[in-house]
Write a protein that holds these residues in place. Structure first.
Motif, PDB file in Angstrom:
ATOM      1  N   THR A 148     -24.823  10.025 -51.046  1.00  0.00           N
ATOM      2  CA  THR A 148     -24.477  11.344 -50.503  1.00  0.00           C
ATOM      3  C   THR A 148     -25.557  12.362 -50.820  1.00  0.00           C
ATOM      4  OG1 THR A 148     -22.116  10.875 -50.717  1.00  0.00           O
ATOM      5  CG2 THR A 148     -22.748  13.191 -50.556  1.00  0.00           C
ATOM      6  N   MET A 149     -26.018  12.370 -52.063  1.00  0.00           N
ATOM      7  CA  MET A 149     -27.053  13.312 -52.461  1.00  0.00           C
ATOM      8  C   MET A 149     -28.343  13.086 -51.685  1.00  0.00           C
ATOM      9  SD  MET A 149     -26.442  13.306 -56.579  1.00  0.00           S
ATOM     10  CE  MET A 149     -28.147  13.578 -56.873  1.00  0.00           C
ATOM     11  N   VAL A 150     -28.771  11.848 -51.602  1.00  0.00           N
ATOM     12  CA  VAL A 150     -30.033  11.538 -50.926  1.00  0.00           C
ATOM     13  C   VAL A 150     -29.965  11.894 -49.450  1.00  0.00           C
ATOM     14  CG1 VAL A 150     -31.545   9.639 -50.216  1.00  0.00           C
ATOM     15  CG2 VAL A 150     -30.771   9.796 -52.577  1.00  0.00           C
ATOM     16  N   VAL A 151     -28.890  11.485 -48.793  1.00  0.00           N
ATOM     17  CA  VAL A 151     -28.775  11.741 -47.350  1.00  0.00           C
ATOM     18  C   VAL A 151     -28.717  13.234 -47.064  1.00  0.00           C
ATOM     19  CG1 VAL A 151     -27.204  11.500 -45.378  1.00  0.00           C
ATOM     20  CG2 VAL A 151     -27.753   9.509 -46.782  1.00  0.00           C
ATOM     21  N   LEU A 152     -27.888  13.952 -47.814  1.00  0.00           N
ATOM     22  CA  LEU A 152     -27.749  15.387 -47.547  1.00  0.00           C
ATOM     23  C   LEU A 152     -29.033  16.155 -47.867  1.00  0.00           C
ATOM     24  CD1 LEU A 152     -24.120  16.196 -48.693  1.00  0.00           C
ATOM     25  CD2 LEU A 152     -25.037  16.260 -46.380  1.00  0.00           C
ATOM     26  N   LEU A 153     -29.622  15.880 -49.013  1.00  0.00           N
ATOM     27  CA  LEU A 153     -30.811  16.637 -49.387  1.00  0.00           C
ATOM     28  C   LEU A 153     -32.018  16.273 -48.522  1.00  0.00           C
ATOM     29  CD1 LEU A 153     -30.407  16.766 -53.253  1.00  0.00           C
ATOM     30  CD2 LEU A 153     -30.020  18.580 -51.595  1.00  0.00           C
ATOM     31  N   PHE A 154     -32.217  14.982 -48.268  1.00  0.00           N
ATOM     32  CA  PHE A 154     -33.330  14.594 -47.407  1.00  0.00           C
ATOM     33  C   PHE A 154     -33.115  15.118 -45.990  1.00  0.00           C
ATOM     34  CE2 PHE A 154     -35.302  11.736 -44.333  1.00  0.00           C
ATOM     35  CZ  PHE A 154     -36.630  11.859 -44.721  1.00  0.00           C
ATOM     36  N   GLY A 155     -31.890  14.983 -45.499  1.00  0.00           N
ATOM     37  CA  GLY A 155     -31.592  15.496 -44.157  1.00  0.00           C
ATOM     38  C   GLY A 155     -31.799  16.983 -44.059  1.00  0.00           C
ATOM     39  N   ASN A 156     -31.412  17.697 -45.075  1.00  0.00           N
ATOM     40  CA  ASN A 156     -31.570  19.151 -45.083  1.00  0.00           C
ATOM     41  C   ASN A 156     -33.050  19.543 -45.106  1.00  0.00           C
ATOM     42  OD1 ASN A 156     -30.317  21.661 -44.952  1.00  0.00           O
ATOM     43  ND2 ASN A 156     -30.424  21.933 -47.160  1.00  0.00           N
ATOM     44  N   VAL A 157     -33.835  18.881 -45.934  1.00  0.00           N
ATOM     45  CA  VAL A 157     -35.272  19.180 -45.991  1.00  0.00           C
ATOM     46  C   VAL A 157     -35.936  18.853 -44.655  1.00  0.00           C
ATOM     47  CG1 VAL A 157     -37.457  18.482 -47.066  1.00  0.00           C
ATOM     48  CG2 VAL A 157     -35.460  18.954 -48.483  1.00  0.00           C
ATOM     49  N   ALA A 158     -35.606  17.695 -44.105  1.00  0.00           N
ATOM     50  CA  ALA A 158     -36.206  17.303 -42.824  1.00  0.00           C
ATOM     51  C   ALA A 158     -35.820  18.282 -41.722  1.00  0.00           C
ATOM     52  CB  ALA A 158     -35.758  15.883 -42.451  1.00  0.00           C
ATOM     53  N   LEU A 159     -34.569  18.686 -41.678  1.00  0.00           N
ATOM     54  CA  LEU A 159     -34.140  19.642 -40.654  1.00  0.00           C
ATOM     55  C   LEU A 159     -34.819  20.995 -40.820  1.00  0.00           C
ATOM     56  CD1 LEU A 159     -30.320  18.854 -40.365  1.00  0.00           C
ATOM     57  CD2 LEU A 159     -32.060  18.545 -38.595  1.00  0.00           C
ATOM     58  N   ARG A 160     -35.007  21.424 -42.052  1.00  0.00           N
ATOM     59  CA  ARG A 160     -35.647  22.717 -42.286  1.00  0.00           C
ATOM     60  C   ARG A 160     -37.099  22.712 -41.835  1.00  0.00           C
ATOM     61  NH1 ARG A 160     -33.261  24.783 -48.078  1.00  0.00           N
ATOM     62  NH2 ARG A 160     -31.150  25.095 -47.327  1.00  0.00           N
ATOM     63  N   TYR A 161     -37.817  21.644 -42.132  1.00  0.00           N
ATOM     64  CA  TYR A 161     -39.230  21.601 -41.773  1.00  0.00           C
ATOM     65  C   TYR A 161     -39.453  21.258 -40.303  1.00  0.00           C
ATOM     66  CZ  TYR A 161     -40.745  22.323 -46.529  1.00  0.00           C
ATOM     67  OH  TYR A 161     -40.978  22.872 -47.751  1.00  0.00           O
ATOM     68  N   LEU A 162     -38.619  20.410 -39.738  1.00  0.00           N
ATOM     69  CA  LEU A 162     -38.837  19.976 -38.359  1.00  0.00           C
ATOM     70  C   LEU A 162     -38.200  20.898 -37.324  1.00  0.00           C
ATOM     71  CD1 LEU A 162     -38.343  16.130 -38.790  1.00  0.00           C
ATOM     72  CD2 LEU A 162     -40.497  17.383 -38.602  1.00  0.00           C
ATOM     73  N   PHE A 163     -36.997  21.392 -37.629  1.00  0.00           N
ATOM     74  CA  PHE A 163     -36.245  22.149 -36.615  1.00  0.00           C
ATOM     75  C   PHE A 163     -35.891  23.565 -37.058  1.00  0.00           C
ATOM     76  CE2 PHE A 163     -35.177  17.623 -36.003  1.00  0.00           C
ATOM     77  CZ  PHE A 163     -35.727  17.456 -34.748  1.00  0.00           C
ATOM     78  N   ASN A 164     -36.367  23.970 -38.242  1.00  0.00           N
ATOM     79  CA  ASN A 164     -36.099  25.312 -38.750  1.00  0.00           C
ATOM     80  C   ASN A 164     -34.599  25.604 -38.839  1.00  0.00           C
ATOM     81  OD1 ASN A 164     -37.010  27.630 -39.930  1.00  0.00           O
ATOM     82  ND2 ASN A 164     -37.241  28.751 -37.998  1.00  0.00           N
ATOM     83  N   SER A 165     -33.829  24.593 -39.195  1.00  0.00           N
ATOM     84  CA  SER A 165     -32.390  24.755 -39.418  1.00  0.00           C
ATOM     85  C   SER A 165     -32.023  23.891 -40.618  1.00  0.00           C
ATOM     86  CB  SER A 165     -31.602  24.327 -38.172  1.00  0.00           C
ATOM     87  OG  SER A 165     -31.698  22.933 -37.988  1.00  0.00           O
ATOM     88  N   GLY A 166     -30.766  23.814 -40.938  1.00  0.00           N
ATOM     89  CA  GLY A 166     -30.362  23.003 -42.084  1.00  0.00           C
ATOM     90  C   GLY A 166     -28.882  22.716 -42.060  1.00  0.00           C
ATOM     91  N   ILE A 167     -28.467  21.949 -43.031  1.00  0.00           N
ATOM     92  CA  ILE A 167     -27.054  21.621 -43.201  1.00  0.00           C
ATOM     93  C   ILE A 167     -26.504  22.599 -44.229  1.00  0.00           C
ATOM     94  CG2 ILE A 167     -25.416  19.801 -43.792  1.00  0.00           C
ATOM     95  CD1 ILE A 167     -27.748  17.792 -43.316  1.00  0.00           C
ATOM     96  N   ASN A 168     -25.585  23.436 -43.816  1.00  0.00           N
ATOM     97  CA  ASN A 168     -25.087  24.493 -44.698  1.00  0.00           C
ATOM     98  C   ASN A 168     -24.427  23.954 -45.964  1.00  0.00           C
ATOM     99  OD1 ASN A 168     -25.976  26.468 -42.952  1.00  0.00           O
ATOM    100  ND2 ASN A 168     -24.018  26.614 -41.881  1.00  0.00           N
ATOM    101  N   ILE A 169     -23.681  22.885 -45.835  1.00  0.00           N
ATOM    102  CA  ILE A 169     -22.900  22.400 -46.977  1.00  0.00           C
ATOM    103  C   ILE A 169     -23.684  21.482 -47.906  1.00  0.00           C
ATOM    104  CG2 ILE A 169     -20.738  22.572 -45.686  1.00  0.00           C
ATOM    105  CD1 ILE A 169     -20.848  19.473 -45.459  1.00  0.00           C
ATOM    106  N   SER A 170     -24.927  21.176 -47.580  1.00  0.00           N
ATOM    107  CA  SER A 170     -25.644  20.144 -48.338  1.00  0.00           C
ATOM    108  C   SER A 170     -25.831  20.508 -49.810  1.00  0.00           C
ATOM    109  CB  SER A 170     -26.989  19.845 -47.694  1.00  0.00           C
ATOM    110  OG  SER A 170     -27.874  20.917 -47.868  1.00  0.00           O
ATOM    111  N   ASP A 171     -26.128  21.739 -50.122  1.00  0.00           N
ATOM    112  CA  ASP A 171     -26.361  22.106 -51.518  1.00  0.00           C
ATOM    113  C   ASP A 171     -25.093  21.973 -52.354  1.00  0.00           C
ATOM    114  OD1 ASP A 171     -29.014  22.606 -51.078  1.00  0.00           O
ATOM    115  OD2 ASP A 171     -28.733  24.757 -50.745  1.00  0.00           O
ATOM    116  N   GLU A 172     -23.977  22.492 -51.846  1.00  0.00           N
ATOM    117  CA  GLU A 172     -22.724  22.423 -52.606  1.00  0.00           C
ATOM    118  C   GLU A 172     -22.232  20.996 -52.761  1.00  0.00           C
ATOM    119  OE1 GLU A 172     -19.740  24.996 -51.001  1.00  0.00           O
ATOM    120  OE2 GLU A 172     -20.799  26.810 -51.628  1.00  0.00           O
TER     121      GLU A 172
END
Length: 152
Positions: A7-31
């Motif tokens: 869960t940690m790896v998928v959410l954090l990696f997905g969030n970083v990838a989305l931020r750098y590639l699409f300038n968006s993110g997963i809101n709940i990933s940090d919590e």
């Protein structure tokens, strides 16, 4: 533990990838990642108690005979159980308080963090009780980290 780590790896990696590639993110990933990390640590602590792999200093106990080793082990286990009882009491109080507070993004109860603490204290207390019963029943107390399971 694997589910928490995945869960940690998928959410954090997905969030970083989305931020750098699409300038968006997963809101709940940090919590959710923080919650998974806390549970991972406490589940790992219980596993370490079960397998007797917590750090210990055995240079004095190694010099004891079997009877003194058994007595010192039982004394330590009773002390551990006393501390765990205090931890259970505090964990229960914190969990009750936290269940009334919601995390800002996910809306989950903040008490889920404290529930991990309560779970660990209860599980460790049961394992410690099992170890005390086994030692009183004649089992050899572990000297240090060992592969013996107190429940087997």
């Amino acid at each position: 533990m694997v589910a928490c780590l995945v869960t940690m790896v998928v959410l954090l990696f997905g969030n970083v990838a989305l931020r750098y590639l699409f300038n968006s993110g997963i809101n709940i990933s940090d919590e959710v990642s923080r919650l998974a990390f806390v549970w991972l640590i406490f589940i790992g602590s219980v596993l370490a108690v079960r397998t007797h792999t917590h750090m210990g200093v055995t240079m004095l106990v190694e010099r004891f005979g079997p009877a003194a080793r058994r007595i010192s082990h039982l004394f330590c286990q009773v002390l551990i159980l006393a501390v765990l009882c205090m931890w259970i009491k505090g964990g229960w109080a914190q969990t009750q308080i936290g269940m009334g507070t919601q995390l800002p993004v996910t809306g989950l109860p903040a008490g889920l963090f404290d529930l991990a603490c309560l779970y660990a204290a209860l599980a460790m207390a049961l394992l410690t009780l099992a170890d005390i019963v086994l030692t009183l029943g004649g089992a050899e107390p572990p000297l240090d980290a060992s592969a013996t399971d107190p429940l087997s």
